[in-house]
Design a protein around this motif. Structure first.
Motif, PDB file in Angstrom:
ATOM      1  N   THR A 172       0.862  -1.172   0.000  1.00  0.00           N
ATOM      2  CA  THR A 172       0.000   0.000   0.000  1.00  0.00           C
ATOM      3  C   THR A 172       0.902   1.227   0.000  1.00  0.00           C
ATOM      4  O   THR A 172       1.813   1.320   0.824  1.00  0.00           O
ATOM      5  CB  THR A 172      -0.908   0.040   1.237  1.00  0.00           C
ATOM      6  OG1 THR A 172      -1.839  -1.045   1.186  1.00  0.00           O
ATOM      7  CG2 THR A 172      -1.669   1.354   1.320  1.00  0.00           C
ATOM      8  N   ILE A 229       0.719   5.387   0.202  1.00  0.00           N
ATOM      9  CA  ILE A 229      -0.110   6.575   0.437  1.00  0.00           C
ATOM     10  C   ILE A 229       0.752   7.796   0.171  1.00  0.00           C
ATOM     11  O   ILE A 229       1.795   7.976   0.800  1.00  0.00           O
ATOM     12  CB  ILE A 229      -0.651   6.610   1.878  1.00  0.00           C
ATOM     13  CG1 ILE A 229      -1.396   5.309   2.213  1.00  0.00           C
ATOM     14  CG2 ILE A 229      -1.575   7.813   2.064  1.00  0.00           C
ATOM     15  CD1 ILE A 229      -1.885   5.229   3.655  1.00  0.00           C
ATOM     16  N   ASP A 287      -2.158  -0.614  -5.240  1.00  0.00           N
ATOM     17  CA  ASP A 287      -2.887   0.086  -4.178  1.00  0.00           C
ATOM     18  C   ASP A 287      -2.168   1.401  -3.860  1.00  0.00           C
ATOM     19  O   ASP A 287      -1.359   1.476  -2.938  1.00  0.00           O
ATOM     20  CB  ASP A 287      -2.973  -0.803  -2.941  1.00  0.00           C
ATOM     21  CG  ASP A 287      -3.814  -0.192  -1.824  1.00  0.00           C
ATOM     22  OD1 ASP A 287      -4.456   0.853  -2.079  1.00  0.00           O
ATOM     23  OD2 ASP A 287      -3.817  -0.738  -0.708  1.00  0.00           O
ATOM     24  N   ARG A 319      -2.813   5.382  -2.975  1.00  0.00           N
ATOM     25  CA  ARG A 319      -3.840   6.279  -2.468  1.00  0.00           C
ATOM     26  C   ARG A 319      -3.255   7.687  -2.328  1.00  0.00           C
ATOM     27  O   ARG A 319      -2.129   7.837  -1.872  1.00  0.00           O
ATOM     28  CB  ARG A 319      -4.331   5.793  -1.099  1.00  0.00           C
ATOM     29  CG  ARG A 319      -4.643   4.305  -1.066  1.00  0.00           C
ATOM     30  CD  ARG A 319      -4.964   3.823   0.325  1.00  0.00           C
ATOM     31  NE  ARG A 319      -5.047   2.371   0.365  1.00  0.00           N
ATOM     32  CZ  ARG A 319      -5.360   1.670   1.450  1.00  0.00           C
ATOM     33  NH1 ARG A 319      -5.633   2.306   2.592  1.00  0.00           N
ATOM     34  NH2 ARG A 319      -5.409   0.359   1.409  1.00  0.00           N
ATOM     35  N   ASP A 347      -9.279  12.741   3.798  1.00  0.00           N
ATOM     36  CA  ASP A 347      -8.582  11.709   3.028  1.00  0.00           C
ATOM     37  C   ASP A 347      -7.766  10.804   3.946  1.00  0.00           C
ATOM     38  O   ASP A 347      -7.724   9.585   3.768  1.00  0.00           O
ATOM     39  CB  ASP A 347      -7.639  12.345   2.008  1.00  0.00           C
ATOM     40  CG  ASP A 347      -8.373  13.034   0.864  1.00  0.00           C
ATOM     41  OD1 ASP A 347      -9.601  12.864   0.761  1.00  0.00           O
ATOM     42  OD2 ASP A 347      -7.704  13.723   0.074  1.00  0.00           O
ATOM     43  N   HIS A 394      -8.078   6.777   4.295  1.00  0.00           N
ATOM     44  CA  HIS A 394      -7.030   5.910   3.773  1.00  0.00           C
ATOM     45  C   HIS A 394      -6.194   5.207   4.824  1.00  0.00           C
ATOM     46  O   HIS A 394      -5.504   4.243   4.510  1.00  0.00           O
ATOM     47  CB  HIS A 394      -6.091   6.723   2.887  1.00  0.00           C
ATOM     48  CG  HIS A 394      -6.686   7.045   1.552  1.00  0.00           C
ATOM     49  ND1 HIS A 394      -7.100   6.085   0.664  1.00  0.00           N
ATOM     50  CD2 HIS A 394      -6.935   8.237   0.958  1.00  0.00           C
ATOM     51  CE1 HIS A 394      -7.573   6.667  -0.423  1.00  0.00           C
ATOM     52  NE2 HIS A 394      -7.499   7.967  -0.265  1.00  0.00           N
ATOM     53  N   ALA A 446     -10.584   1.344   5.156  1.00  0.00           N
ATOM     54  CA  ALA A 446     -10.287   1.983   3.877  1.00  0.00           C
ATOM     55  C   ALA A 446     -10.432   0.993   2.745  1.00  0.00           C
ATOM     56  O   ALA A 446     -10.155  -0.187   2.891  1.00  0.00           O
ATOM     57  CB  ALA A 446      -8.878   2.559   3.889  1.00  0.00           C
ATOM     58  N   GLN A 490      -9.284  -1.034   0.071  1.00  0.00           N
ATOM     59  CA  GLN A 490      -7.964  -1.496  -0.302  1.00  0.00           C
ATOM     60  C   GLN A 490      -7.725  -1.467  -1.803  1.00  0.00           C
ATOM     61  O   GLN A 490      -6.581  -1.495  -2.267  1.00  0.00           O
ATOM     62  CB  GLN A 490      -7.735  -2.920   0.232  1.00  0.00           C
ATOM     63  CG  GLN A 490      -7.794  -3.018   1.735  1.00  0.00           C
ATOM     64  CD  GLN A 490      -6.704  -2.204   2.410  1.00  0.00           C
ATOM     65  OE1 GLN A 490      -5.551  -2.285   2.034  1.00  0.00           O
ATOM     66  NE2 GLN A 490      -7.084  -1.416   3.396  1.00  0.00           N
ATOM     67  N   SER A 519      -8.706   0.985  -3.770  1.00  0.00           N
ATOM     68  CA  SER A 519      -8.724   2.360  -4.284  1.00  0.00           C
ATOM     69  C   SER A 519      -7.381   2.755  -4.835  1.00  0.00           C
ATOM     70  O   SER A 519      -6.351   2.524  -4.253  1.00  0.00           O
ATOM     71  CB  SER A 519      -9.104   3.320  -3.160  1.00  0.00           C
ATOM     72  OG  SER A 519      -9.011   4.653  -3.593  1.00  0.00           O
ATOM     73  N   SER A 527      -6.921   6.036  -6.011  1.00  0.00           N
ATOM     74  CA  SER A 527      -6.744   7.458  -5.674  1.00  0.00           C
ATOM     75  C   SER A 527      -8.034   7.966  -5.064  1.00  0.00           C
ATOM     76  O   SER A 527      -9.049   7.280  -5.062  1.00  0.00           O
ATOM     77  CB  SER A 527      -6.423   8.275  -6.934  1.00  0.00           C
ATOM     78  OG  SER A 527      -7.517   8.250  -7.822  1.00  0.00           O
ATOM     79  N   ILE A 528      -7.984   9.175  -4.537  1.00  0.00           N
ATOM     80  CA  ILE A 528      -9.185   9.794  -3.979  1.00  0.00           C
ATOM     81  C   ILE A 528      -9.224  11.250  -4.409  1.00  0.00           C
ATOM     82  O   ILE A 528      -8.201  11.909  -4.436  1.00  0.00           O
ATOM     83  CB  ILE A 528      -9.224   9.679  -2.437  1.00  0.00           C
ATOM     84  CG1 ILE A 528     -10.571  10.181  -1.908  1.00  0.00           C
ATOM     85  CG2 ILE A 528      -8.084  10.396  -1.780  1.00  0.00           C
ATOM     86  CD1 ILE A 528     -10.839   9.830  -0.455  1.00  0.00           C
TER      87      ILE A 528
END
Length: 213
Positions: free
Chosen positions: A134, A136, A169, A171, A195, A199, A204, A206, A208, A210-211
């Motif tokens: 993941t 971020i 993944d 984000r 956000d 996230h 959250a 998993q 996604s 982007s947001i």
């Protein structure tokens, strides 16, 4: 679980991206027991940009034929790529500088982009080798670029290169319009806080990628 926390802004306490990555890491560790954190400050400890010495790992030079400088640079590249591969979660502070990412962050990416480690070429094309993570990204911007995608070589670049490594993944925690007045800045930070909550919690999504801020 291992979390790698990376900052790249040279603005120290004045950096919004640093404030956001710190909050992301705090939120993540609060919601994921047993997470260990390793910190990398690229503004203070950035690898050099690629040159004939630091390209040793890509040129296929036999270890016995490496110069002392090439050997030292190979050690830097090996340390950085091993650190990245060992992480389950990577939090990256990536402010927009001149439509792209800071040069310090680009230098780090160039070191971890290693054939046979983070990607490989096959008969069907490139294949990422660093999947299952993941990532971020704390994306900060002085202006507003959501409606001007042609000018965005920051988030778009990070999506492409991380995808090339096999990371699906990805984000984004985005604070956009930070230099457009107090009201816009307040909205940006409020949106980024939402956000982070979305996230960095077990609930959250998993899948996604982007947001939207």
């Amino acid at each position: 679980m291992k979390l790698l926390h990376i900052d790249s802004s040279p603005l120290a306490a004045n950096s919004v991206s640093r404030q956001l990555t710190r909050r992301i890491v705090e939120q993540w560790t609060a919601n994921h027991a047993g997470t260990t954190v390793e910190y990398l400050d690229l503004a203070r400890n950035a690898p050099s940009h690629l040159d004939m010495d630091s390209l040793g790992f890509r040129l296929g030079i036999d270890a016995a034929d490496l110069t002392d400088s090439q050997r030292r640079q190979n050690e830097v590249s090996e340390r950085l790529v091993s650190q990245f591969l060992a992480a389950d979660v990577v939090v990256i502070g990536a402010p927009m500088y001149n439509f792209s990412v800071p040069t310090q962050l680009k230098a780090w990416i160039d070191r971890v982009a290693q054939a046979g480690r983070t990607f490989k070429y096959t008969e069907k094309g490139p294949q990422g080798l660093a999947g299952g993570k993941t990532v971020i990204v704390a994306s900060t911007r002085g202006g507003s670029y959501a409606a001007m995608p042609a000018l965005d070589h920051q988030e778009s670049y990070l999506k492409v290169v991380l995808g090339f490594f096999g990371v699906t993944d990805v984000r984004f925690v985005r604070a956009e319009g930070l230099a457009m007045g107090d009201e816009a800045r307040g909205r940006a930070l409020e949106s980024a806080a939402a956000d982070i909550r979305a996230h960095a919690t077990p609930a959250a999504n998993q899948a996604s990628a982007s947001i939207a801020a």
